[in-house]
Enzyme design. Structure first.
Site, PDB file in Angstrom:
ATOM      1  N   TYR A   1       0.854  -1.197   0.000  1.00 38.04           N
ATOM      2  CA  TYR A   1       0.000   0.000   0.000  1.00 38.04           C
ATOM      3  C   TYR A   1       0.880   1.234   0.000  1.00 38.04           C
ATOM      4  O   TYR A   1       1.901   1.283   0.705  1.00 38.04           O
ATOM      5  CB  TYR A   1      -0.896   0.021   1.246  1.00 38.04           C
ATOM      6  CG  TYR A   1      -2.347  -0.203   0.896  1.00 38.04           C
ATOM      7  CD1 TYR A   1      -2.983   0.650  -0.001  1.00 38.04           C
ATOM      8  CD2 TYR A   1      -3.065  -1.254   1.436  1.00 38.04           C
ATOM      9  CE1 TYR A   1      -4.311   0.450  -0.351  1.00 38.04           C
ATOM     10  CE2 TYR A   1      -4.393  -1.462   1.089  1.00 38.04           C
ATOM     11  CZ  TYR A   1      -5.014  -0.601   0.197  1.00 38.04           C
ATOM     12  OH  TYR A   1      -6.307  -0.799  -0.154  1.00 38.04           O
TER      13      TYR A   1
ATOM     14  N   GLU B   1      -0.653   4.750  -0.384  1.00 37.35           N
ATOM     15  CA  GLU B   1      -1.516   5.934  -0.581  1.00 37.35           C
ATOM     16  C   GLU B   1      -0.743   7.202  -0.267  1.00 37.35           C
ATOM     17  O   GLU B   1       0.159   7.211   0.556  1.00 37.35           O
ATOM     18  CB  GLU B   1      -2.756   5.828   0.302  1.00 37.35           C
ATOM     19  CG  GLU B   1      -3.759   4.855  -0.255  1.00 37.35           C
ATOM     20  CD  GLU B   1      -5.059   4.839   0.522  1.00 37.35           C
ATOM     21  OE1 GLU B   1      -5.337   5.797   1.251  1.00 37.35           O
ATOM     22  OE2 GLU B   1      -5.789   3.848   0.399  1.00 37.35           O
TER      23      GLU B   1
ATOM     24  N   ASP C   1      -6.370  15.592 -23.337  1.00 37.91           N
ATOM     25  CA  ASP C   1      -6.304  14.146 -23.088  1.00 37.91           C
ATOM     26  C   ASP C   1      -5.595  13.541 -24.298  1.00 37.91           C
ATOM     27  O   ASP C   1      -6.175  13.410 -25.372  1.00 37.91           O
ATOM     28  CB  ASP C   1      -7.735  13.615 -22.945  1.00 37.91           C
ATOM     29  CG  ASP C   1      -7.781  12.110 -22.735  1.00 37.91           C
ATOM     30  OD1 ASP C   1      -6.755  11.446 -22.959  1.00 37.91           O
ATOM     31  OD2 ASP C   1      -8.858  11.611 -22.365  1.00 37.91           O
TER      32      ASP C   1
ATOM     33  N   THR D   1      -3.194   7.821 -21.130  1.00 40.27           N
ATOM     34  CA  THR D   1      -2.985   6.445 -20.709  1.00 40.27           C
ATOM     35  C   THR D   1      -1.555   6.095 -21.091  1.00 40.27           C
ATOM     36  O   THR D   1      -0.904   6.821 -21.855  1.00 40.27           O
ATOM     37  CB  THR D   1      -3.944   5.454 -21.406  1.00 40.27           C
ATOM     38  OG1 THR D   1      -3.877   5.690 -22.814  1.00 40.27           O
ATOM     39  CG2 THR D   1      -5.364   5.628 -20.926  1.00 40.27           C
TER      40      THR D   1
ATOM     41  N   LYS E   1      -1.380   2.748 -24.811  1.00 40.93           N
ATOM     42  CA  LYS E   1      -1.800   2.801 -26.220  1.00 40.93           C
ATOM     43  C   LYS E   1      -0.557   3.010 -27.095  1.00 40.93           C
ATOM     44  O   LYS E   1       0.336   2.164 -27.054  1.00 40.93           O
ATOM     45  CB  LYS E   1      -2.850   3.898 -26.400  1.00 40.93           C
ATOM     46  CG  LYS E   1      -4.130   3.648 -25.582  1.00 40.93           C
ATOM     47  CD  LYS E   1      -5.214   4.623 -25.938  1.00 40.93           C
ATOM     48  CE  LYS E   1      -6.520   4.308 -25.231  1.00 40.93           C
ATOM     49  NZ  LYS E   1      -6.649   4.941 -23.913  1.00 40.93           N
TER      50      LYS E   1
ATOM     51  N   ARG F   1      -0.854  -1.082 -18.756  1.00 44.54           N
ATOM     52  CA  ARG F   1      -2.199  -0.500 -18.684  1.00 44.54           C
ATOM     53  C   ARG F   1      -2.253   0.473 -17.515  1.00 44.54           C
ATOM     54  O   ARG F   1      -2.062   0.086 -16.357  1.00 44.54           O
ATOM     55  CB  ARG F   1      -3.187  -1.654 -18.482  1.00 44.54           C
ATOM     56  CG  ARG F   1      -4.630  -1.336 -18.530  1.00 44.54           C
ATOM     57  CD  ARG F   1      -5.420  -2.590 -18.851  1.00 44.54           C
ATOM     58  NE  ARG F   1      -5.119  -3.032 -20.194  1.00 44.54           N
ATOM     59  CZ  ARG F   1      -5.593  -2.459 -21.303  1.00 44.54           C
ATOM     60  NH1 ARG F   1      -6.455  -1.472 -21.225  1.00 44.54           N
ATOM     61  NH2 ARG F   1      -5.237  -2.891 -22.497  1.00 44.54           N
TER      62      ARG F   1
HETATM   63  N1  DSN Z   1     -11.184   2.576 -24.594  1.00 47.26           N
HETATM   64  C1  DSN Z   1     -10.248   3.488 -25.203  1.00 47.26           C
HETATM   65  C2  DSN Z   1     -10.283   3.396 -26.670  1.00 47.26           C
HETATM   66  O1  DSN Z   1     -10.431   2.311 -27.189  1.00 47.26           O
HETATM   67  O2  DSN Z   1     -10.136   4.395 -27.342  1.00 47.26           O
HETATM   68  C3  DSN Z   1     -10.472   4.863 -24.767  1.00 47.26           C
HETATM   69  O3  DSN Z   1     -10.826   4.902 -23.442  1.00 47.26           O
END
Ligand code: DSN
Length: 478
Positions: A64, A66, A241, A270, A273, A279
């Site tokens: 943990y 936090e 974003d 994120t 990607k 992730r």
């Molecule tokens: N789920 C993602 C996507 O496929 O674009 C975005 O959150």
């Protein structure tokens, strides 16, 4: 024959797991086999490196932590501090950001942290100010009521879902569309492109607290300098974003006006990607929002995932290597080759092409809904997802689009020639699929017909295409 380090590591891990629950070990092995065999065109997916994957499978998961470095709610976080600091350091260097917060578990979490930071920084609320300086016990019930009323109903202007925005940018079914008084900007119906004059006009009329840019399904670059000017003209905080295109920013394909970091007050992303990490999520900002952002856990988030922060540190270190820029450029080259291949065969593309990592096919040109097209492609070994197109008559569930992206196939090493073959396979399936009907004879948005022999042939061609581009070539599970 002696095994290489990756094969030894994954084989050993599976052996240990198999001794406890063999079905989990089998599922992990099956997932690798499936990913190896399918033509992965999901624009938001990728393949993280073995080092990144391995950094997640360890005892950091048991800790943990936090709070954040220097302000933990738990003892014994010295090693978590090390990986959190490393991940943040790599992120700051990679993106040229003053501050990086690497705890968010996902992109939605990162956006919620950013919303909180902006609200806390910007909303004129005496009760909130009191609460901020930790006089929470001094707040009366009337103060709390005022705080809730003042924090809620703030204004957000973001890109609409059907124009390619994300559901967390104010889409009504999402929490962002419920906690904020939201308006959205779309794209020009004639070109499919963002019309900055229209955005500026919407901002002037609506006067948002937050102007959001960024997308999940917009196949073009966004001029963040202009968006910042629009935000400044109405006193809005400018949030970007960059979840989808963070890898293109990291790889310096998006620079100048198209790099969000120098222009936005706050940037979220994120890490899994186009950035090709584990992730998770991340927030970048300047010093003025840093303190509020760092309160993300436990203000907004559950306990951080130190094992994922360790993997973020590894992946961000990889993205700082010189070869990542070449990878990022190849993502875009491949997307453009795919778009050209589709256009040449008569496909209808939103905006007529791409200048990022994704292509949005308007499958109404084939007489199909997105749902029918998605399933027919899946039957044929091609994994892509349905997506709304601007002003979509079929809504966000059935949709009229198929979104395809190249980060994953580019990681495998496929190039322009293979993109043309991929375009041929997609076009073949979509042009040979016919919409089905419901039992009462009305047109169905889900049913379709595709000759199974054709689906099988295309599946075989798709898997043949991948034989020269093995996934995780160093990993042999035996
Ligand atoms: N789920 C993602 C996507 O496929 O674009 C975005 O959150």
């Amino acid at each position: 024959m002696s095994l290489n380090a990756e094969s030894t590591a994954f084989r050993s891990a599976l052996e240990v797991i198999r001794a406890v629950e063999p079905r989990v070990a089998d599922a992990i092995g099956a997932e690798l086999a499936d990913q190896r065999e399918s033509l992965k065109l999901i624009a938001s997916e990728n393949y993280a490196s073995p080092a990144t994957l391995l950094a997640m499978g360890n005892w950091f998961s048991d800790k943990y932590a936090e709070g954040t470095i220097g302000r933990r709610f738990y003892a014994g976080c010295q090693n978590v501090d090390t990986v959190e600091a490393l991940a943040a350091e790599h992120a700051k260097e990679l993106f040229g950001a003053a501050h990086a917060y690497v705890q968010p578990h996902s992109g939605i979490d990162a956006n919620l942290v950013a919303f909180w930071a902006i609200l806390a920084d910007r909303v004129e609320s005496p009760a909130l100010k009191k609460a901020q300086v930790r006089q929470v016990n001094d707040l009366t019930e009337a103060d709390w009521f005022a705080l809730r009323r003042e924090l809620g109903n703030q204004r957000m202007l973001g890109m609409s879902l059907d124009a390619g925005g994300h559901l967390t940018h104010g889409f009504r079914p999402n929490i962002s569309g419920k906690m904020f008084d939201q308006r959205s900007y779309g794209t020009d119906p004639a070109t499919g492109l963002i019309d900055y004059d229209t955005v500026a006009e919407a901002a002037r009329e609506f006067k948002p607290l937050i102007l959001v840019a960024g997308y999940s399904a917009y196949p073009r670059k966004v001029n963040f300098r202009i968006m910042r000017e629009i935000a400044d003209s109405v006193g809005a905080t400018f949030m970007v974003d960059m979840a989808h295109f963070a890898g293109l920013v990291a790889g310096k394909v998006f620079t100048g006006d198209f790099d969000p970091v120098p222009h936005a007050h706050i940037v979220t992303t994120t890490t899994h990607k186009s950035l090709r990490g584990p992730r998770g999520g991340m927030v970048l900002c300047g010093p003025e929002l840093a303190d509020q952002v760092d309160r993300g856990c436990p203000m907004v988030l559950g306990g951080p995932l130190p094992h994922v922060m360790a993997a973020k540190a590894v992946a961000l270190a990889e993205a700082r290597r010189p070869d990542f820029a070449g990878y990022a450029q190849r993502i875009v080259d491949n997307a453009q080759a795919l778009a050209e291949g589709l256009l040449r065969r008569g496909a209808k593309l939103v905006t007529g092409g791409t200048d990022n990592h994704l292509v949005l096919i308007d499958v109404s040109g084939y007489g199909l809904t997105g749902r029918q097209a998605e399933q027919a492609l899946l039957d044929s070994g091609i994994v892509a997802n349905r997506n709304a197109v601007p002003q979509d008559p079929n809504g966000a569930w059935y949709t009229s689009g198929i979104r395809i992206g190249t980060p994953a196939l580019t990681t495998r090493g496929l190039g322009g020639t293979e993109m043309d073959t991929t375009a041929e396979l997609i076009h073949t399936v979509l042009s040979q699929t016919t919409p089905g009907a419901n039992a009462d004879g009305t047109p169905s948005k889900a049913k379709y017909a595709l000759d199974p022999a054709l689906a099988e042939t295309v599946s075989k061609q798709a898997s043949d295409l991948l034989t020269n581009f093995p996934l995780y070539p160093a990993v042999d599970l035996g």
